[in-house]
Design a protein around this motif. Structure first.
Motif, short mmCIF file in Angstrom:
data_model
loop_
_atom_site.label_atom_id
_atom_site.label_comp_id
_atom_site.label_asym_id
_atom_site.label_seq_id
_atom_site.Cartn_x
_atom_site.Cartn_y
_atom_site.Cartn_z
N ILE A 1 0.87 -1.16 0.00
CA ILE A 1 0.00 0.00 0.00
C ILE A 1 0.92 1.22 0.00
O ILE A 1 1.77 1.36 0.88
CB ILE A 1 -0.94 0.01 1.22
N VAL A 2 0.76 2.05 -1.02
CA VAL A 2 1.68 3.16 -1.22
C VAL A 2 0.93 4.49 -1.14
O VAL A 2 -0.04 4.70 -1.87
CB VAL A 2 2.39 3.05 -2.60
N TYR B 1 -2.60 10.38 -3.17
CA TYR B 1 -3.08 9.13 -3.75
C TYR B 1 -2.69 7.97 -2.86
O TYR B 1 -1.64 8.00 -2.21
CB TYR B 1 -2.50 8.90 -5.15
N VAL B 2 -3.49 6.93 -2.88
CA VAL B 2 -3.15 5.66 -2.26
C VAL B 2 -3.20 4.61 -3.37
O VAL B 2 -4.20 4.53 -4.09
CB VAL B 2 -4.13 5.29 -1.13
N MET C 1 8.86 1.49 -8.48
CA MET C 1 8.84 2.82 -7.87
C MET C 1 9.87 3.75 -8.51
O MET C 1 9.63 4.95 -8.67
CB MET C 1 9.07 2.73 -6.35
N GLN C 2 11.02 3.20 -8.89
CA GLN C 2 12.00 4.01 -9.61
C GLN C 2 11.43 4.50 -10.94
O GLN C 2 11.63 5.66 -11.32
CB GLN C 2 13.28 3.21 -9.85
N GLN C 3 10.70 3.64 -11.63
CA GLN C 3 10.05 4.04 -12.88
C GLN C 3 8.98 5.08 -12.63
O GLN C 3 8.85 6.04 -13.40
CB GLN C 3 9.44 2.82 -13.58
N LEU C 4 8.22 4.91 -11.58
CA LEU C 4 7.17 5.88 -11.23
C LEU C 4 7.77 7.27 -11.05
O LEU C 4 7.29 8.25 -11.62
CB LEU C 4 6.44 5.45 -9.96
N VAL C 5 8.83 7.35 -10.28
CA VAL C 5 9.47 8.64 -10.01
C VAL C 5 10.14 9.18 -11.28
O VAL C 5 10.06 10.39 -11.56
CB VAL C 5 10.48 8.51 -8.84
N ARG D 1 6.50 14.26 -4.86
CA ARG D 1 7.30 14.81 -3.76
C ARG D 1 7.90 13.66 -2.96
O ARG D 1 9.09 13.66 -2.66
CB ARG D 1 6.43 15.68 -2.85
N ARG D 2 7.06 12.69 -2.61
CA ARG D 2 7.54 11.52 -1.86
C ARG D 2 6.48 10.43 -1.89
O ARG D 2 5.33 10.69 -2.22
CB ARG D 2 7.89 11.88 -0.43
N PHE D 3 6.90 9.25 -1.52
CA PHE D 3 5.95 8.15 -1.35
C PHE D 3 6.35 7.34 -0.13
O PHE D 3 7.52 7.28 0.24
CB PHE D 3 5.84 7.28 -2.61
N ARG D 4 5.35 6.78 0.51
CA ARG D 4 5.56 5.93 1.68
C ARG D 4 4.93 4.58 1.40
O ARG D 4 3.81 4.51 0.87
CB ARG D 4 4.90 6.54 2.92
N THR D 5 5.62 3.52 1.79
CA THR D 5 5.17 2.18 1.46
C THR D 5 4.87 1.39 2.73
O THR D 5 5.64 1.42 3.68
CB THR D 5 6.26 1.44 0.65
#
Length: 155
Positions: free
Chosen positions: A68-69, A106-107, A122-126, A133-137
């Motif tokens: 869940i991100v 977003y979730v 996640m590297q591709q997403l960024v 700005r940031r994401f938390r997993t």
């Protein structure tokens, strides 16, 4: 569109098993098979039934990891959000995406083979969305309940 009790009971049965024959549904709700078929066709054409799909066990397909991100965007400019949404919609590993209130914007619910697969995603997403700005997993340790079923009965 107004749903009557027959429609709601039909929807409840179809959400349990979309392959139930109209004869069986009709016997359960008190309608003929042809009446059930007409109602199902109307529910589809009216957009109440949006899809008929198979729910698959992710582990069986080699994707045992559910994450869940929370994604926080830099800016909510329409063109930046459109690019982000397009990327999300095109990525099959993202099972669900919710635009939310609170700390993040977003979730995402993501399925992955392993941590390395998730990290690459996640590297591709960024890389494709400089507006992040940031994401938390959070890693799901166990699934207590999963599904898309909507209660059909009125409260």
């Amino acid at each position: 569109m107004t749903l009557d009790d027959f429609d709601r009971r039909i929807l409840d049965l179809l959400q349990q098993d979309a392959l139930l024959p109209a004869e069986r549904i009709g016997a359960d709700v008190g309608l003929s098979a042809s009446a059930v078929q007409r109602r199902i066709a109307r529910l589809r054409s009216d957009g109440v039934i949006t899809a008929t799909v198979a729910q698959v066990e992710a582990r069986a397909l080699g994707r045992p990891l559910t994450l869940i991100v929370d994604v926080e965007l830099e800016r909510e400019r329409p063109e930046l959000m459109a690019a982000f949404k397009q990327w999300i919609e095109a990525e099959p590993a993202i099972q669900e995406a919710w635009y939310v209130t609170g700390d993040g914007d977003y979730v995402l619910v993501v399925t992955a083979r392993d941590v390395e697969h998730y990290d690459t995603l996640m590297q591709q997403l960024v890389a494709h969305n400089a507006n992040i700005r940031r994401f938390r997993t959070r890693v799901a340790l166990n699934t207590l309940k999963r599904g898309q079923r909507v209660p059909a009965a009125l409260p």
